[in-house]
Design a protein around this motif. Structure first.
Motif, PDB file in Angstrom:
ATOM      1  N   ASP A 164      23.808  24.012  35.411  1.00 57.18           N
ATOM      2  CA  ASP A 164      24.616  23.911  36.631  1.00 57.18           C
ATOM      3  C   ASP A 164      25.873  24.763  36.524  1.00 57.18           C
ATOM      4  O   ASP A 164      26.847  24.510  37.199  1.00 57.18           O
ATOM      5  CB  ASP A 164      24.974  22.433  36.881  1.00 57.18           C
ATOM      6  CG  ASP A 164      25.600  21.796  35.652  1.00 57.18           C
ATOM      7  OD1 ASP A 164      25.849  22.525  34.663  1.00 57.18           O
ATOM      8  OD2 ASP A 164      25.834  20.575  35.668  1.00 57.18           O
ATOM      9  N   GLU A 165      25.818  25.750  35.646  1.00 51.24           N
ATOM     10  CA  GLU A 165      26.994  26.619  35.464  1.00 51.24           C
ATOM     11  C   GLU A 165      26.799  27.955  36.154  1.00 51.24           C
ATOM     12  O   GLU A 165      25.777  28.626  35.962  1.00 51.24           O
ATOM     13  CB  GLU A 165      27.236  26.869  33.972  1.00 51.24           C
ATOM     14  CG  GLU A 165      27.852  25.707  33.252  1.00 51.24           C
ATOM     15  CD  GLU A 165      28.032  26.006  31.784  1.00 51.24           C
ATOM     16  OE1 GLU A 165      28.433  27.142  31.445  1.00 51.24           O
ATOM     17  OE2 GLU A 165      27.730  25.121  30.977  1.00 51.24           O
ATOM     18  N   PHE A 166      27.814  28.307  36.947  1.00 52.44           N
ATOM     19  CA  PHE A 166      27.797  29.603  37.635  1.00 52.44           C
ATOM     20  C   PHE A 166      29.079  30.341  37.283  1.00 52.44           C
ATOM     21  O   PHE A 166      30.003  29.755  36.707  1.00 52.44           O
ATOM     22  CB  PHE A 166      27.738  29.399  39.145  1.00 52.44           C
ATOM     23  CG  PHE A 166      26.446  28.793  39.613  1.00 52.44           C
ATOM     24  CD1 PHE A 166      25.407  29.593  40.071  1.00 52.44           C
ATOM     25  CD2 PHE A 166      26.257  27.413  39.584  1.00 52.44           C
ATOM     26  CE1 PHE A 166      24.214  29.021  40.504  1.00 52.44           C
ATOM     27  CE2 PHE A 166      25.069  26.839  40.005  1.00 52.44           C
ATOM     28  CZ  PHE A 166      24.036  27.641  40.464  1.00 52.44           C
ATOM     29  N   ALA A 167      29.115  31.621  37.607  1.00 58.21           N
ATOM     30  CA  ALA A 167      30.351  32.369  37.385  1.00 58.21           C
ATOM     31  C   ALA A 167      30.483  33.414  38.464  1.00 58.21           C
ATOM     32  O   ALA A 167      29.488  33.881  39.032  1.00 58.21           O
ATOM     33  CB  ALA A 167      30.326  33.025  36.020  1.00 58.21           C
ATOM     34  N   ILE A 168      31.733  33.744  38.778  1.00 61.14           N
ATOM     35  CA  ILE A 168      31.980  34.845  39.711  1.00 61.14           C
ATOM     36  C   ILE A 168      32.919  35.812  39.003  1.00 61.14           C
ATOM     37  O   ILE A 168      33.892  35.390  38.367  1.00 61.14           O
ATOM     38  CB  ILE A 168      32.633  34.330  41.016  1.00 61.14           C
ATOM     39  CG1 ILE A 168      31.604  33.535  41.834  1.00 61.14           C
ATOM     40  CG2 ILE A 168      33.181  35.492  41.840  1.00 61.14           C
ATOM     41  CD1 ILE A 168      32.178  32.886  43.089  1.00 61.14           C
ATOM     42  N   VAL A 169      32.565  37.099  39.073  1.00 60.62           N
ATOM     43  CA  VAL A 169      33.503  38.096  38.559  1.00 60.62           C
ATOM     44  C   VAL A 169      34.112  38.738  39.791  1.00 60.62           C
ATOM     45  O   VAL A 169      33.430  39.406  40.560  1.00 60.62           O
ATOM     46  CB  VAL A 169      32.797  39.151  37.695  1.00 60.62           C
ATOM     47  CG1 VAL A 169      33.795  40.179  37.187  1.00 60.62           C
ATOM     48  CG2 VAL A 169      32.071  38.487  36.538  1.00 60.62           C
ATOM     49  N   LYS A 170      35.377  38.455  39.979  1.00 61.32           N
ATOM     50  CA  LYS A 170      36.057  38.942  41.185  1.00 61.32           C
ATOM     51  C   LYS A 170      36.778  40.232  40.815  1.00 61.32           C
ATOM     52  O   LYS A 170      37.651  40.243  39.931  1.00 61.32           O
ATOM     53  CB  LYS A 170      37.050  37.860  41.658  1.00 61.32           C
ATOM     54  CG  LYS A 170      37.871  38.239  42.849  1.00 61.32           C
ATOM     55  CD  LYS A 170      37.102  37.993  44.132  1.00 61.32           C
ATOM     56  CE  LYS A 170      37.854  38.533  45.341  1.00 61.32           C
ATOM     57  NZ  LYS A 170      36.948  38.897  46.404  1.00 61.32           N
ATOM     58  N   ALA A 171      36.379  41.284  41.482  1.00 62.43           N
ATOM     59  CA  ALA A 171      36.938  42.584  41.094  1.00 62.43           C
ATOM     60  C   ALA A 171      38.226  42.885  41.861  1.00 62.43           C
ATOM     61  O   ALA A 171      38.417  42.412  42.986  1.00 62.43           O
ATOM     62  CB  ALA A 171      35.907  43.662  41.385  1.00 62.43           C
ATOM     63  N   GLY A 172      39.073  43.657  41.212  1.00 63.78           N
ATOM     64  CA  GLY A 172      40.242  44.245  41.873  1.00 63.78           C
ATOM     65  C   GLY A 172      41.382  43.292  42.179  1.00 63.78           C
ATOM     66  O   GLY A 172      42.215  43.602  43.047  1.00 63.78           O
ATOM     67  N   THR A 173      41.443  42.153  41.528  1.00 67.73           N
ATOM     68  CA  THR A 173      42.589  41.274  41.829  1.00 67.73           C
ATOM     69  C   THR A 173      43.083  40.518  40.595  1.00 67.73           C
ATOM     70  O   THR A 173      42.297  40.199  39.697  1.00 67.73           O
ATOM     71  CB  THR A 173      42.240  40.262  42.943  1.00 67.73           C
ATOM     72  OG1 THR A 173      43.414  39.523  43.264  1.00 67.73           O
ATOM     73  CG2 THR A 173      41.144  39.303  42.504  1.00 67.73           C
ATOM     74  N   CYS A 174      44.374  40.293  40.572  1.00 64.51           N
ATOM     75  CA  CYS A 174      44.937  39.419  39.556  1.00 64.51           C
ATOM     76  C   CYS A 174      45.955  38.500  40.238  1.00 64.51           C
ATOM     77  O   CYS A 174      46.807  37.881  39.622  1.00 64.51           O
ATOM     78  CB  CYS A 174      45.579  40.221  38.425  1.00 64.51           C
ATOM     79  SG  CYS A 174      46.854  41.334  39.004  1.00 64.51           S
ATOM     80  N   ASP A 175      45.759  38.462  41.536  1.00 64.89           N
ATOM     81  CA  ASP A 175      46.705  37.677  42.332  1.00 64.89           C
ATOM     82  C   ASP A 175      46.263  36.210  42.343  1.00 64.89           C
ATOM     83  O   ASP A 175      45.197  35.875  42.865  1.00 64.89           O
ATOM     84  CB  ASP A 175      46.726  38.271  43.753  1.00 64.89           C
ATOM     85  CG  ASP A 175      47.625  37.458  44.681  1.00 64.89           C
ATOM     86  OD1 ASP A 175      48.443  36.670  44.145  1.00 64.89           O
ATOM     87  OD2 ASP A 175      47.483  37.586  45.911  1.00 64.89           O
ATOM     88  N   GLN A 176      47.100  35.365  41.771  1.00 70.67           N
ATOM     89  CA  GLN A 176      46.742  33.957  41.621  1.00 70.67           C
ATOM     90  C   GLN A 176      46.554  33.279  42.970  1.00 70.67           C
ATOM     91  O   GLN A 176      45.684  32.423  43.140  1.00 70.67           O
ATOM     92  CB  GLN A 176      47.811  33.233  40.808  1.00 70.67           C
ATOM     93  CG  GLN A 176      47.876  33.741  39.384  1.00 70.67           C
ATOM     94  CD  GLN A 176      48.229  32.644  38.392  1.00 70.67           C
ATOM     95  OE1 GLN A 176      48.407  31.486  38.769  1.00 70.67           O
ATOM     96  NE2 GLN A 176      48.324  33.006  37.125  1.00 70.67           N
ATOM     97  N   ALA A 177      47.370  33.699  43.940  1.00 71.95           N
ATOM     98  CA  ALA A 177      47.272  33.078  45.269  1.00 71.95           C
ATOM     99  C   ALA A 177      45.906  33.391  45.875  1.00 71.95           C
ATOM    100  O   ALA A 177      45.231  32.520  46.448  1.00 71.95           O
ATOM    101  CB  ALA A 177      48.378  33.623  46.159  1.00 71.95           C
ATOM    102  N   GLU A 178      45.516  34.630  45.687  1.00 68.08           N
ATOM    103  CA  GLU A 178      44.221  35.045  46.248  1.00 68.08           C
ATOM    104  C   GLU A 178      43.084  34.287  45.557  1.00 68.08           C
ATOM    105  O   GLU A 178      42.140  33.828  46.199  1.00 68.08           O
ATOM    106  CB  GLU A 178      44.051  36.553  46.028  1.00 68.08           C
ATOM    107  CG  GLU A 178      42.943  37.149  46.864  1.00 68.08           C
ATOM    108  CD  GLU A 178      42.764  38.645  46.577  1.00 68.08           C
ATOM    109  OE1 GLU A 178      41.627  39.116  46.672  1.00 68.08           O
ATOM    110  OE2 GLU A 178      43.776  39.316  46.250  1.00 68.08           O
ATOM    111  N   LEU A 179      43.228  34.138  44.245  1.00 66.47           N
ATOM    112  CA  LEU A 179      42.185  33.465  43.481  1.00 66.47           C
ATOM    113  C   LEU A 179      42.168  31.969  43.796  1.00 66.47           C
ATOM    114  O   LEU A 179      41.096  31.352  43.879  1.00 66.47           O
ATOM    115  CB  LEU A 179      42.392  33.696  41.986  1.00 66.47           C
ATOM    116  CG  LEU A 179      42.115  35.151  41.561  1.00 66.47           C
ATOM    117  CD1 LEU A 179      42.652  35.409  40.165  1.00 66.47           C
ATOM    118  CD2 LEU A 179      40.624  35.452  41.629  1.00 66.47           C
TER     119      LEU A 179
END
Ligand code: C2E
Ligand code: MG
Ligand code: MG
Length: 887
Positions: free
Chosen positions: A543-558
């Motif tokens: 039941d483990e998934f992952a997302i690699v979100k490119a182009g951001t290090c903005d905590q608010a966005e994350l």
């Protein structure tokens, strides 16, 4: 015509096939031998023919030579006698014919003649005729008969031609029967006057009887001719031949009559047969001896020999031809068998195969090739040009490129191995391999690799994608992350979100795998919907998934992303008819803020996810450095825990269980305490999970069990002891044995021991757990279901195993007395338990009000600080003895 072309083609094929083999030499040798035999035989036969003719000539020549010598001598003698008679007659010097007639026609002259001709073997002896041709005297008779020769040619020639002294002529005899060869001589007066003639004659038979003695053999003849052609005698005889003139005037025959000695070949004027002729002119008279033998007879022996030779030669040639034919047939048969085998091999191949010669003409093509591209075998057949094959493919739609360009490219590459995969118009993938063949040609194989490549692709896909959700798997995500980490240097940040679906196991186990799978698919779809093009969603397993979100290090966005994900997941979803709302714990690590190393980043996302889980689930956490400290702490805890048992740092405390109706202690729960040398008392809530994760719980649990049983054995007989058993202990099949051992060791009655298990025991290894529970039940031990209500579908477990007691979790008790409290739930559980004859224990009872409510609800037991927290063994003993004293 057709057959001969086919044969020639077959022959050529055979020869081509055996070009380097001895067959061609065998055939050439055979023909040479046949020709040599034929020529040798012909030459020998010809040589023998010449020999036969030469030997025929030789024998004829020697025959005529002998005969000529004989007759020369004979006729010389003949002439001498005749001449001596004439000399006698002329010696009288008579000038007048009349005188001659009268003087010579006397008995005296008869006597002279008789004397002279006494030894003669003539037909009519010596006869004397006067100038008028009348017989006047004869050696045989006196008086003479009345005979005249005035009509005879020889008489007239002698009479009229003074130069003619002697004439020889065959005439019908007048002295007897048959014909006579007359030798007539002129008798002249002193001045050459013609006085008369003297004749003598021999019969042709006389000649012929002599000829017969020479014995020249079959179909031969011996004749005597006058030079003028008149035949004087001949064997074998032919009617009417004697006296006939056989002179034909042909040059060969002229040579016979005119030359002294000649051997020739000509057609006989007598019988018309081709004959070898040897002739000799007699020296004393103009007569010719002619010996002949027919060519047929001469060559009779030769013919026999020839027949023999020709037969032998024909047989030899026949034998040779037969041998060659047999060898040839054997070879062709072998060739045809080989061809059949080759055809079978070629046509059962899974690849299409073509072979071209140096002129780019097709030599071999198997059925698979024509089937593969649906080509016509009337076009694609041996002899067709490579370009025409490709043109045909183009025309029939299996080749779409430029025919000339393709052919030029292939022909450019002839001589080296070429391989490439092309896609056909109907989407198949064909691997074409060209490799050099013998003598400048090439061999092409066409292999339909569609299935292989598609399955390779499928395998590659399976290696990198999750089969259930079709999301990239951990391997692919790692590769992706490695690239992202490499790009960090270019100032491209990214974040990893670890997403763990909360309570998925419960869904899976309670609703079935199909529903569980469907839920995971829906989760995957929802996660996909939350990201954009450059981002990667992966399933890491379970039941483990992952997302690699490119182009951001903005905590608010994350944070927004995490909240969006949680919102999406919480929306109920229909899984195979089941409405399921799920939730997740999300951990976020940001690169490069939380590390520029892949392993660190993954570990930190994981720590953040665990933080989210341990902080109540259904939430997210962005990594903070203290998680690292916590992790370190936990690792230290693990290390300490391994040593704790040996160091005697554990203690068992006991918390009383109080009967709500009687308000007396009926039992105690054994609760483990760890007196850490540095940290002081560590709560089991903190270290039990660590002990479970490391497997230490089995050893620790066994120690608690023995400890508790031993302690309880010293209590009053009606006091029960409850011991917590971890699900991990259940996985060991020896649990029942260990319980039995603890009971035996302590002497505690099994009925006083109560084992507390959580629903988790039943969630994992359902069947196995039921077996162990059954074994425990058989020991006489009681089983209580601990922390009831915190799990998933607690009620279903109650159906499956008849627990002795249900312990209602503290969370249902703590709010009792508040508005909208959990008392209806407690009430329901109590009712249900009562219906199944199970006792109920309320955990964490801290207030009098709670106790009151619980008692009213019909709960059997309570446990909580209201009565007593867990206390050391000694203190509990004190408590129990107080109770006993009070009673
Ligand atoms: P549990 O089996 O549900 O144990 C009851 C827990 O509730 C105990 O916590 C106890 O001290 C606490 N408690 C009792 N009365 C009250 C109250 O009025 N208010 C509140 N707030 N809490 C109360 P403890 O001792 O910290 O144990 C926690 C858990 O650790 C236990 O929950 C049990 O699951 C586990 N545990 C403890 N000892 C052992 C052990 O020997 N073996 C195993 N496997 N697990 C153990
Ligand atoms: Mg318990
Ligand atoms: Mg409990």
């Amino acid at each position: 015509m057709g057959a001969s072309i086919r044969w020639t083609a077959r022959m050529r094929a055979v020869l081509r096939r055996w070009q380097s083999a001895p067959l061609i030499w065998l055939i050439v040798g055979g023909f040479v031998l046949m020709a040599a035999t034929a020529i040798g035989t012909a030459l020998t036969v010809d040589r023998f023919r010449q020999n036969a003719i030469e030997s025929g000539r030789d024998s004829l020549e020697s025959a005529v030579r002998l005969l000529a010598r004989h007759f020369d001598r004979e006729f010389a003698d003949f002439a001498v006698l005749q001449k001596s008679i004439i000399a006698e007659l002329e010696s009288h010097g008579i000038e007048s014919a009349d005188v001659f007639r009268s003087e010579m026609g006397t008995l005296a002259v008869h006597e002279v003649l008789r004397a002279k001709a006494s030894g003669w073997s003539d037909v009519a002896g010596a006869n004397l005729f006067d100038s008028s041709g009348v017989l006047i005297n004869s050696s045989r008779r006196w008086p003479v008969a009345d005979i005249s020769v005035a009509d005879r040619g020889y008489f007239n020639r002698l009479k009229n031609d003074p130069a003619s002294q002697e004439e020889i002529e065959v005439v019908p005899g007048r002295f007897g029967d048959g014909q006579a060869i007359v030798f007539a001589r002129r008798v002249s007066g002193p001045h050459g006057e013609f006085l008369g003639i003297v004749t003598r004659a021999i019969a042709p038979e006389q000649l012929e009887s002599f000829f017969a003695s020479s014995g020249l053999g079959e179909d031969s003849s011996i004749a005597m001719h006058h030079q003028n052609g008149q035949l004087l005698g001949r064997i074998p005889q032919v009617d009417g031949m004697i006296g006939k003139n056989y002179r034909t005037g042909s040059p060969e025959q002229m040579a016979v009559f005119e030359r002294t000695f000649v051997t020739t070949e000509l057609a006989s004027p007598i019988d018309g047969k081709q004959r070898i002729v040897a002739a000799r002119l007699l020296t004393v008279v103009p007569l010719v001896i002619v010996a002949t033998k027919s060519l047929d007879a001469t060559l009779a022996t030769w013919r026999t020999q020839t027949k023999f030779f020709v037969t032998v030669a024909v047989l030899s040639i026949g034998l040779l031809v037969l041998t060659l034919v047999l060898i040839f047939r054997q070879m062709t048969r072998r060739l045809s068998v080989e061809k059949q085998r080759l055809d079978t091999a070629l046509n059962t191949m899974t690849q299409g195969l073509l072979m071209f010669d140096q002129d780019q003409r097709l030599i071999v093509c198997n059925r698979r090739y024509t089937d593969m591209y649906r080509l016509s075998t009337t076009v694609v057949k041996p002899g067709v040009h490579f370009r025409d094959v490709i043109q045909h493919r183009h025309d029939t739609g299996s080749f779409e490129g430029d025919v000339d360009a393709y052919c030029d490219a292939v022909l450019d590459g002839v001589g080296r191995i070429q391989s490439n995969i092309v896609e056909t118009a109907d989407g198949r993938l064909i691997e074409i391999k060209n490799q050099p063949g013998a003598g400048g040609g090439w061999l092409a194989t066409h292999d339909d690799v569609t299935e292989r490549i598609r399955s390779d692709e499928r395998i590659a896909h399976m290696a990198h994608y999750d089969a259930l959700t079709d999301l990239p798997n951990r391997v692919l995500m790692r590769g992706h992350l490695e690239r992202r980490v490499a790009e960090l240097a270019q100032g491209k940040p990214f974040a990893i979100l670890y997403i763990d679906v909360d309570e998925f196991k419960g869904v899976n186990d309670s609703l079935g795998h199909e529903v569980g799978d469907e839920l995971l698919r829906q989760v995957a779809n929802r996660l996909r919907a939350c990201v954009s093009g450059n981002d990667l969603v992966a399933r890491l397993g379970g039941d483990e998934f992952a997302i690699v979100k490119a182009g951001t290090c903005d905590q608010a966005e994350l944070t927004a992303l995490a909240e969006q994900i949680l919102t999406m997941l919480r929306r109920p979803v229909d899984c195979k008819g089941q409405e399921i709302a799920t939730d997740a714990s999300i951990g976020i690590a940001i690169a490069p803020d939380h590390g520029d190393n892949l392993d660190d980043l993954l570990k930190r996302a994981d720590l953040a996810m665990y933080a989210a889980k341990s902080e109540g689930r259904g939430t997210f956490r962005i990594f903070v450095p203290e998680y690292d400290a916590k992790a370190r702490l936990r690792r230290q805890l693990e290390i300490d825990l391994r040593l704790a048992l040996g160091r005697g740092e554990f203690e068992v405390h006991y918390q009383p269980l109080v009967d709500l109706a009687a308000n007396v202690v009926t039992g105690c729960e054994a609760l483990l305490r760890w007196r850490h040398p540095a940290r002081g008392m560590v709560s089991p809530v903190d270290f039990i999970p660590v002990a479970e994760d490391t497997g230490l719980i089995s050893e620790i649990g066994e120690w608690v069990l023995r400890q508790a049983c031993t302690e309880a054995a010293s209590w009053p007989g009606d006091i029960h002891i409850a011991v917590n058993v971890s699900p991990v202990q259940f996985r060991s099949r020896t649990l029942a044995l260990k319980v039995a051992a603890a009971l035996a060791e302590s002497g505690l009655a099994p009925g006083r021991l109560e084992l507390e298990i959580t629903e988790t025991v039943l969630i994992r290894d359902d069947e196995e757990a039921l077996t162990v529970l059954q074994q425990l039940r058989e020991l006489g031990v009681r089983i209580a279901l601990d922390d009831f209500g915190t799990g998933y579908s607690s009620l279903s477990y109650l159906h499956r195993f008849p627990f002795d007691k249900i312990k209602i979790d503290r969370s249902f008790i703590s709010d009792i007395g508040e508005p909208e409290d959990s008392s209806p739930i407690v009430q329901a559980v109590v009712h249900m338990a009562a219906a199944r004859h199970m006792a109920t224990t309320a955990e964490g009872v801290e207030t009098e009000a709670q106790r009151e409510v619980l008692r009213k609800l019909g709960c059997s037991q309570m446990q909580g600080w209201l009565f007593s927290p867990a206390v050391p063994a000694a203190k509990l003993k004190q408590l129990l003895s107080n109770q006993a004293a009070a009673a």
